[in-house]
Design a protein around this motif. Sequence first.
Motif, PDB file in Angstrom:
ATOM      1  N   ASN A 116       0.851  -1.187   0.000  1.00  0.00           N
ATOM      2  CA  ASN A 116       0.000   0.000   0.000  1.00  0.00           C
ATOM      3  C   ASN A 116       0.896   1.250   0.000  1.00  0.00           C
ATOM      4  OD1 ASN A 116       0.767   0.635   2.688  1.00  0.00           O
ATOM      5  ND2 ASN A 116      -0.756  -0.799   3.484  1.00  0.00           N
ATOM      6  N   PHE A 168       1.531   3.386   2.254  1.00  0.00           N
ATOM      7  CA  PHE A 168       2.372   3.544   3.450  1.00  0.00           C
ATOM      8  C   PHE A 168       3.662   2.735   3.290  1.00  0.00           C
ATOM      9  CE2 PHE A 168      -1.165   4.475   6.828  1.00  0.00           C
ATOM     10  CZ  PHE A 168      -1.162   5.806   6.460  1.00  0.00           C
ATOM     11  N   ASP A 185       0.829  -5.585   2.184  1.00  0.00           N
ATOM     12  CA  ASP A 185      -0.570  -5.562   2.623  1.00  0.00           C
ATOM     13  C   ASP A 185      -1.352  -6.683   1.923  1.00  0.00           C
ATOM     14  OD1 ASP A 185      -3.156  -4.924   3.354  1.00  0.00           O
ATOM     15  OD2 ASP A 185      -3.002  -2.809   2.847  1.00  0.00           O
ATOM     16  N   THR A 197      -1.024 -10.165   3.362  1.00  0.00           N
ATOM     17  CA  THR A 197      -0.309 -11.414   3.653  1.00  0.00           C
ATOM     18  C   THR A 197      -1.246 -12.502   4.184  1.00  0.00           C
ATOM     19  OG1 THR A 197       1.703 -10.188   4.126  1.00  0.00           O
ATOM     20  CG2 THR A 197       1.563 -12.423   5.030  1.00  0.00           C
ATOM     21  N   ILE A 222     -10.664   4.454   2.488  1.00  0.00           N
ATOM     22  CA  ILE A 222      -9.935   4.855   3.698  1.00  0.00           C
ATOM     23  C   ILE A 222      -8.797   5.793   3.305  1.00  0.00           C
ATOM     24  CG2 ILE A 222      -8.724   4.049   5.752  1.00  0.00           C
ATOM     25  CD1 ILE A 222     -10.060   1.347   5.444  1.00  0.00           C
ATOM     26  N   MET A 244      -5.493   7.901   3.717  1.00  0.00           N
ATOM     27  CA  MET A 244      -4.250   7.673   4.466  1.00  0.00           C
ATOM     28  C   MET A 244      -3.462   8.984   4.503  1.00  0.00           C
ATOM     29  SD  MET A 244      -3.520   3.684   3.291  1.00  0.00           S
ATOM     30  CE  MET A 244      -1.954   4.063   2.650  1.00  0.00           C
ATOM     31  N   VAL A 276       1.940  -1.712  13.107  1.00  0.00           N
ATOM     32  CA  VAL A 276       1.278  -2.844  12.448  1.00  0.00           C
ATOM     33  C   VAL A 276       1.661  -4.163  13.129  1.00  0.00           C
ATOM     34  CG1 VAL A 276       1.173  -4.187  10.317  1.00  0.00           C
ATOM     35  CG2 VAL A 276       1.025  -1.709  10.224  1.00  0.00           C
ATOM     36  N   ILE A 285      -2.115  -5.819  13.510  1.00  0.00           N
ATOM     37  CA  ILE A 285      -2.372  -7.250  13.257  1.00  0.00           C
ATOM     38  C   ILE A 285      -2.915  -7.956  14.498  1.00  0.00           C
ATOM     39  CG2 ILE A 285      -0.800  -7.516  11.292  1.00  0.00           C
ATOM     40  CD1 ILE A 285       1.101  -9.065  13.220  1.00  0.00           C
ATOM     41  N   ALA A 323      -6.614  -6.843  14.471  1.00  0.00           N
ATOM     42  CA  ALA A 323      -7.406  -7.290  13.309  1.00  0.00           C
ATOM     43  C   ALA A 323      -7.605  -8.799  13.296  1.00  0.00           C
ATOM     44  CB  ALA A 323      -6.730  -6.844  12.014  1.00  0.00           C
ATOM     45  N   ARG A 324      -6.744  -9.534  14.040  1.00  0.00           N
ATOM     46  CA  ARG A 324      -6.894 -10.994  14.039  1.00  0.00           C
ATOM     47  C   ARG A 324      -7.888 -11.400  15.106  1.00  0.00           C
ATOM     48  NH1 ARG A 324      -2.241 -15.395  13.326  1.00  0.00           N
ATOM     49  NH2 ARG A 324      -1.995 -13.995  11.548  1.00  0.00           N
ATOM     50  N   PHE A 332     -12.133 -12.958   6.580  1.00  0.00           N
ATOM     51  CA  PHE A 332     -12.725 -12.620   5.276  1.00  0.00           C
ATOM     52  C   PHE A 332     -11.607 -12.375   4.289  1.00  0.00           C
ATOM     53  CE2 PHE A 332     -12.791  -9.077   8.304  1.00  0.00           C
ATOM     54  CZ  PHE A 332     -11.906  -8.198   7.703  1.00  0.00           C
ATOM     55  N   ARG A 336      -9.576 -10.074   1.675  1.00  0.00           N
ATOM     56  CA  ARG A 336      -9.272  -8.668   1.373  1.00  0.00           C
ATOM     57  C   ARG A 336      -8.734  -8.570  -0.054  1.00  0.00           C
ATOM     58  NH1 ARG A 336      -4.983  -7.089   5.143  1.00  0.00           N
ATOM     59  NH2 ARG A 336      -4.688  -9.308   5.476  1.00  0.00           N
ATOM     60  N   LEU A 381      -6.611   3.813   0.583  1.00  0.00           N
ATOM     61  CA  LEU A 381      -6.882   2.430   0.223  1.00  0.00           C
ATOM     62  C   LEU A 381      -8.365   2.300  -0.081  1.00  0.00           C
ATOM     63  CD1 LEU A 381      -4.966  -0.061   0.304  1.00  0.00           C
ATOM     64  CD2 LEU A 381      -5.799  -0.515   2.609  1.00  0.00           C
ATOM     65  N   VAL A 413     -14.628  -7.356  13.384  1.00  0.00           N
ATOM     66  CA  VAL A 413     -13.222  -6.957  13.228  1.00  0.00           C
ATOM     67  C   VAL A 413     -13.114  -5.439  13.161  1.00  0.00           C
ATOM     68  CG1 VAL A 413     -11.189  -7.139  11.744  1.00  0.00           C
ATOM     69  CG2 VAL A 413     -12.658  -9.142  12.091  1.00  0.00           C
ATOM     70  N   GLN A 414     -13.995  -4.817  12.380  1.00  0.00           N
ATOM     71  CA  GLN A 414     -13.978  -3.361  12.289  1.00  0.00           C
ATOM     72  C   GLN A 414     -14.268  -2.724  13.651  1.00  0.00           C
ATOM     73  OE1 GLN A 414     -13.486  -0.719   9.328  1.00  0.00           O
ATOM     74  NE2 GLN A 414     -12.857  -0.384  11.428  1.00  0.00           N
TER      75      GLN A 414
END
Length: 391
Positions: free
Chosen positions: A205, A207, A211, A213, A245, A247, A264, A302, A305-306, A314, A316, A335, A351-352
């Motif tokens: 991405n 940044f 992105d 993985t 989103i 950045m 991250v 991470i 988000a996990r 889901f 991405r 993004l 997750v969000q």
Amino acid sequence: HGPSRRQALIGSAVVGWGAAAALGIDRVATARETPTATGSRTVPFHGRHQTGVTVPPQAHAAHVALDLLPETDLTGIRRMMRLLSDDAARLTQGRPALGDTERELAHTPSALTITFGFGRELVTRAGGPVPDWLSPLPAFEIDRLTEAWSGGDLLLLVAADDPVAVAHAVRMLSKDARQFASVRWVQHGFRNARGSTAPGTTMRNLFGQVDGTVNPAPGTAEFDQLVWHSGGWLDGGTSVVIRRIAMDLDGWDRVARVDREGAVGRRLDNGAPITGTREHDDPDFDAVDERGFPVIAEYAHIRRARSPNVAERFLRRGYNYDDPPPAGQLSDSGLIFVAMQADPVRQFVPVQRRLDDLDLLNEWTTPVGSAVFAIPPGCADGGYIGETLLG
Ligand code: HEM
């Protein structure tokens, strides 16, 4: 008065054409371009699933949302989807659409896929049933959504390795949709050009992060379970959440490399977890440093988000965007976050929510658009996308 300049031009054109015809020269013998292996690559359109969900992400994608015109009813929606499916079946195979005014642009499909999604209003007008998750997501604290980037009744997700193929397909589809719907928003996104990195390389991405993985792989039992919907008109379909989103690249510029990696929980050079060495190493969330603090911090993206619940994962398939900046700014980048899953409320939303509660990346990222669509299953040759709902 002699002949006008215009008459002279027409006259010589006619003479020229006549001479060519007299010489037996065929004006349309060959196309000017010789497509390469990349340009002529095609992805099947027909099948049980829409192929845009599973194909390795192409370099360019246009995400186009349309609003149905007030008068477009079930019959209109059906006619529109027949037409658009026919366009997609041809264009994805490198053939011009019916009535294509720029036929040559169809000759380099470059792995073109065209994926359709239905918003709540379309499914409602079609008589339903409307899945309970097919509505705007709940509001999140971090959201700064604008209407201009949110909602929509019909989604066209057009992707290819050549931006010319994308532009042509979007133009053909929008023209054919015009009597039924109007364009609401368009989000253009990109990844690395095909050939600039080895096939299978995870994207970066803007940044600079690796992105994508940790992502279910098409063709696995995990993917089938997480992504495909089963039962009803959506059997073999899925859903898509599209979050735009923004950045803050200027803010990110001020962050030291070690802190960027800490935000991250992964390294910038190869995307490995900061507790490992290779991209696909498992992160060690229990590892602590000499002072007893977790190596992957509580706020690391991470970790947040996990989900501990594997059913909340889901797919991405995001794309970078880099649009002209507003006056006085250097960039308008971010993004186009695209998540696909059988049920967004059970998979994406938890997750969000966790990221909304805590995620250091929120310092530099702001959701500015949000939309949810149902992705109907694929169709067979002679059928059309949406027939299980509209037929
Ligand atoms: C992982 C960046 C937004 C869900 C990652 C990774 C990066 C990243 C660099 C690590 C590599 C990988 O596995 O892909 C970003 C950026 C975002 C963003 C820059 C915003 C601009 C989101 C959002 C969600 C999300 C909105 C979901 C609501 C995930 C998930 C993972 C992940 C599920 C994999 C976690 C795991 O290791 O299990 N993201 N992300 N991300 N992100 Fe994001």
